[in-house]
Design a protein around this motif. Structure first.
Motif, mmCIF file in Angstrom:
data_model
loop_
_atom_site.group_PDB
_atom_site.id
_atom_site.type_symbol
_atom_site.label_atom_id
_atom_site.label_comp_id
_atom_site.label_asym_id
_atom_site.label_seq_id
_atom_site.Cartn_x
_atom_site.Cartn_y
_atom_site.Cartn_z
ATOM 1 N N GLY A 166 -4.000 2.078 2.356
ATOM 2 C CA GLY A 166 -3.245 0.397 4.200
ATOM 3 C C GLY A 166 -3.757 1.101 5.214
ATOM 4 O O GLY A 166 -4.195 2.448 5.340
ATOM 5 N N GLN A 167 -3.886 0.683 6.191
ATOM 6 C CA GLN A 167 -3.654 0.591 7.271
ATOM 7 C C GLN A 167 -3.035 2.066 8.560
ATOM 8 O O GLN A 167 -3.516 2.632 8.901
ATOM 9 C CB GLN A 167 -3.834 -0.081 8.920
ATOM 10 N N SER A 168 -1.835 2.387 7.967
ATOM 11 C CA SER A 168 -1.142 3.806 8.743
ATOM 12 C C SER A 168 -0.816 4.684 7.668
ATOM 13 O O SER A 168 -0.012 5.402 7.938
ATOM 14 C CB SER A 168 0.509 3.200 8.723
ATOM 15 N N LYS A 194 -4.934 7.914 -0.191
ATOM 16 C CA LYS A 194 -4.854 6.536 -0.892
ATOM 17 C C LYS A 194 -4.810 6.688 -2.575
ATOM 18 O O LYS A 194 -4.401 7.960 -2.706
ATOM 19 C CB LYS A 194 -6.703 6.360 -1.604
ATOM 20 N N SER A 224 0.844 -1.005 0.115
ATOM 21 C CA SER A 224 0.030 -0.126 -0.627
ATOM 22 C C SER A 224 0.771 1.247 0.195
ATOM 23 O O SER A 224 1.810 0.979 -0.444
ATOM 24 C CB SER A 224 -1.178 -0.028 1.306
#
Length: 212
Positions: free
Chosen positions: A160-162, A166, A12
């Motif tokens: 991604g989570q962090s 996008k 990501s």
């Protein structure tokens, strides 16, 4: 650059760093604009002319918020490329920061249902590419997951989570038209994408480096 089975996966987009000629001024602008937590900044004198091939797009919930961000950007020194206006898709406007980065602020709503809260729902780094399908496959080979895809016109990857941003792909010519700028441009893109893998460059010349 060819992708092989031994290539480390990116998975990501972890960070976006803008390269600017005047670092103190850029820091002041992005704080005033209200997006300083979404992008990093670093000094660069790399030559760059015309369209840099990307935009950062803010998605917000209503027109009053679009107007608020556009007003803050202009007050801090941005240039209006497209005044805020209603369209088939909603309500949006486009500005260019003093460092040259183009920002689009948009909502799918056409009527206001509340005040300007300056809240951002989503930030997308929209990269203009020559061949959406080919570049999409390049990134899939590097471990990114496609979240949305519309043939050879548009592709969006899962965040991604962090990452607060996008990554999405759009035809370069169509992106320039949407932003209201000529498609021609030379030199550095003046943006560095951060990932979890080793440094590489994508088919359209956008550079990735290990995220700090």
């Amino acid at each position: 650059m060819a992708t092989t089975a031994s290539t480390a996966a990116v998975t990501s987009l972890a960070s976006v760093t803008l390269e600017v000629a005047d670092l103190p001024s850029a820091r002041r602008f992005y704080r005033a604009f209200g997006v300083d937590t979404y992008v990093g900044l670093r000094a660069s004198e790399a030559p760059s002319t015309g369209f840099r091939g990307f935009t950062l797009a803010l998605t917000v919930s209503r027109p009053s918020i679009v107007d608020g961000f556009l007003g803050a950007a202009v007050d801090a020194g941005a240039t209006v490329l497209k005044p805020a206006a209603k369209s088939f898709w909603g309500y949006s406007g486009v500005v260019q920061a003093p460092d040259g980065t183009i920002w689009k602020i948009a909502t799918s709503e056409k009527k206001d249902t509340g005040p300007d809260t300056r809240e951002i729902d989503e930030v997308v780094l929209l990269v203009g590419v020559e061949d959406v399908k080919a570049t999409k496959e390049f990134y899939v080979g590097r471990g990114l997951t496609v979240a949305k895809s519309f043939g050879g016109k548009y592709a969006e990857f899962a965040a991604g989570q962090s990452s607060p941003v996008k990554l999405a792909l759009y035809k370069r010519r169509a992106l320039a038209k949407d932003l209201g700028v000529p498609v021609d441009g030379t030199g550095s893109h003046r943006v560095v994408l951060g990932g979890t893998a080793e440094a590489f460059t994508d088919p359209d010349g956008f550079a990735w480096q290990p995220a700090a």
